[in-house]
Enzyme design. Structure first.
Site, short mmCIF file in Angstrom:
data_model
loop_
_atom_site.label_atom_id
_atom_site.label_comp_id
_atom_site.label_asym_id
_atom_site.label_seq_id
_atom_site.Cartn_x
_atom_site.Cartn_y
_atom_site.Cartn_z
N THR A 334 0.84 -1.19 0.00
CA THR A 334 0.00 0.00 0.00
C THR A 334 0.88 1.24 0.00
O THR A 334 1.89 1.29 0.70
CB THR A 334 -0.95 0.02 1.22
N HIS A 387 2.64 -11.45 14.36
CA HIS A 387 3.71 -11.97 15.22
C HIS A 387 3.46 -13.41 15.64
O HIS A 387 4.34 -14.06 16.22
CB HIS A 387 3.82 -11.09 16.47
#
Length: 416
Positions: A334, A387
């Site tokens: 993006t 994560h």
């Protein structure tokens, strides 16, 4: 009469919102003509007529939610233009009105006999009267199913059952929306289905993923010099401009090959490592952000990537993206820099586990060594990652790899 039904839209898409009727009742439509546009969670879909004829009536209004299989319109293959359901059904409606009148006249004597102008007791069989007395039920309160109005035992039992049925709990009164202060005018705008979906998915991404973001900065000097030298010839040879997106797409693919867990997703208790590179490129439109996918980006050259990104962006702005254009990406890029963003933390595009954010290029003083500084075109880049399966070491390593490839753009030709 031909029913127009909501077709199968796509996997996992079961409903849509009527955006606009392209044809109106009374219009003649040819087979294949688009008659209505539906807005789904992902794209707008136009439904076409399967047969020629006159659109008699529409059964849903713009803004209504319709599900797959619902009938939303009717087409008369033998109708004439200008005819609608109202014009053709009006005589039938008059006949229907007359029929209840006749039935009422016939039923009145049976339901109630008069004696000197006073109503007599209801007509009921002896067994029904006995049962009503035993149960303490007033025959005047019972509706008879018999066409002539005679009350039978089953009518009494049905009445008793209705009386003993648990009463529905009164609905909670809806809380009224706070009234706007006339002295402080506001405008209320209903969210489009796509905007609602974007909002829902962004919240889900933050709630379900252990999302972190790591940052770095890239010296754009070498890339900008290369682009300046090559852009005219590139345009002449390929018919498309050489932009930054093709370089960053190639750099991302090089980094994904080195850090494959960034090109993965979680399915249940399994990690799915993807051996292909379908890179999503975020495009801002009037209806919100969409992420069309450049398929097999690793097999495309720079011109192929630029052309595909240009085609997808054009389709996005024209609202012509298909579901296949949006599904199945493995990683997203993006570019908030086109709007002037200097720094941001992009949100994951679930079920992907990584997204790269590009930002504005700004000239800043950069230390070449301990004694010398030089103004350089610099860009901050950000990697948001899940994560749960990507460790901080790999996330930082991924971003460093992207930085190295962008700062040495010729290496992208070798890496690619």
């Amino acid at each position: 009469m031909i029913e127009v039904k909501v077709p199968e839209l796509a996997e996992s898409v079961t409903e849509g919102t009527v955006a606009e009727w392209l044809k109106q009742p009374g219009d003649y439509v040819e087979k294949g003509d688009d008659i209505v546009e539906l807005e789904t969670d992902k794209v707008n879909v136009e439904i076409s007529a399967e047969e020629s004829g006159v659109l008699k009536e529409t059964l849903a209004e713009p803004g209504d939610t319709v599900k797959v299989g619902d009938t939303i319109a009717k087409i008369d293959a033998n109708g004439e233009a200008g005819e609608t359901a109202e014009t053709t059904e009006a005589p039938a409606a008059e006949e229907t009105k007359e029929e209840p009148k006749q039935e009422t006249k016939q039923a009145e004597p049976a339901e109630e006999e008069t004696n000197g102008g006073q109503p007599s007791r209801p007509i009921a069989s002896p067994a029904a009267r006995k049962l009503a007395r035993e149960k303490g039920i007033d025959l005047n309160e019972i509706s008879a199913r018999d066409p002539l109005g005679r009350i039978r035992q089953e009518d009494i039992l049905e009445h008793e059952q209705k009386q003993n049925a648990p009463k529905a709990q009164p609905k909670e009164e809806k809380k009224e929306a706070p009234k706007d202060d006339p002295a402080k005018p506001v405008e209320r705008i209903r969210m489009s289905r796509r905007r609602q979906t974007i909002a829902k998915r962004l919240v889900e991404a933050q709630q379900t993923a252990a999302m972190l973001t790591t940052f770095n900065e890239v010296d754009m000097t070498n890339l900008m010099d290369l682009r300046k030298r090559r852009k005219d010839k590139f345009l002449d040879d390929n018919g498309v401009k050489l932009g930054f997106m093709s370089f960053f797409t190639k750099a991302v693919i090089g980094a994904l090959k080195k850090y494959p867990y960034v090109n993965a997703e979680i399915q249940g208790d399994e990690i799915v490592l993807k051996k292909f590179y379908d890179v999503g490129v975020a495009v801002s439109t009037e209806d919100g952000l969409v992420v069309p996918v450049v398929r097999d980006a690793d097999r495309l050259d720079f011109a192929g990537i630029e052309k595909e990104i240009g085609n997808l962006a054009e389709k996005a702005h024209a609202k012509k993206l298909g579901l296949n254009d949006l599904q199945g990406g493995t990683f997203t890029i993006t570019n908030g820099g086109v709007f002037g963003s200097l720094w941001s933390t992009p949100i994951l595009n679930s079920p992907q586990v990584g997204i790269l954010g590009m930002h504005s290029i700004q000239w800043r003083p950069v230390a070449l060594d301990k004694d010398n500084f030089e103004n350089r075109p610099m860009m901050y880049i950000a990697l948001s990652y899940d994560h749960r399966i990507i460790d901080g070491k790999d996330a930082v390593g991924f971003l460093v790899k992207v930085k190295e490839l962008i700062e040495d753009p010729e290496s992208l030709l070798l890496e690619g």
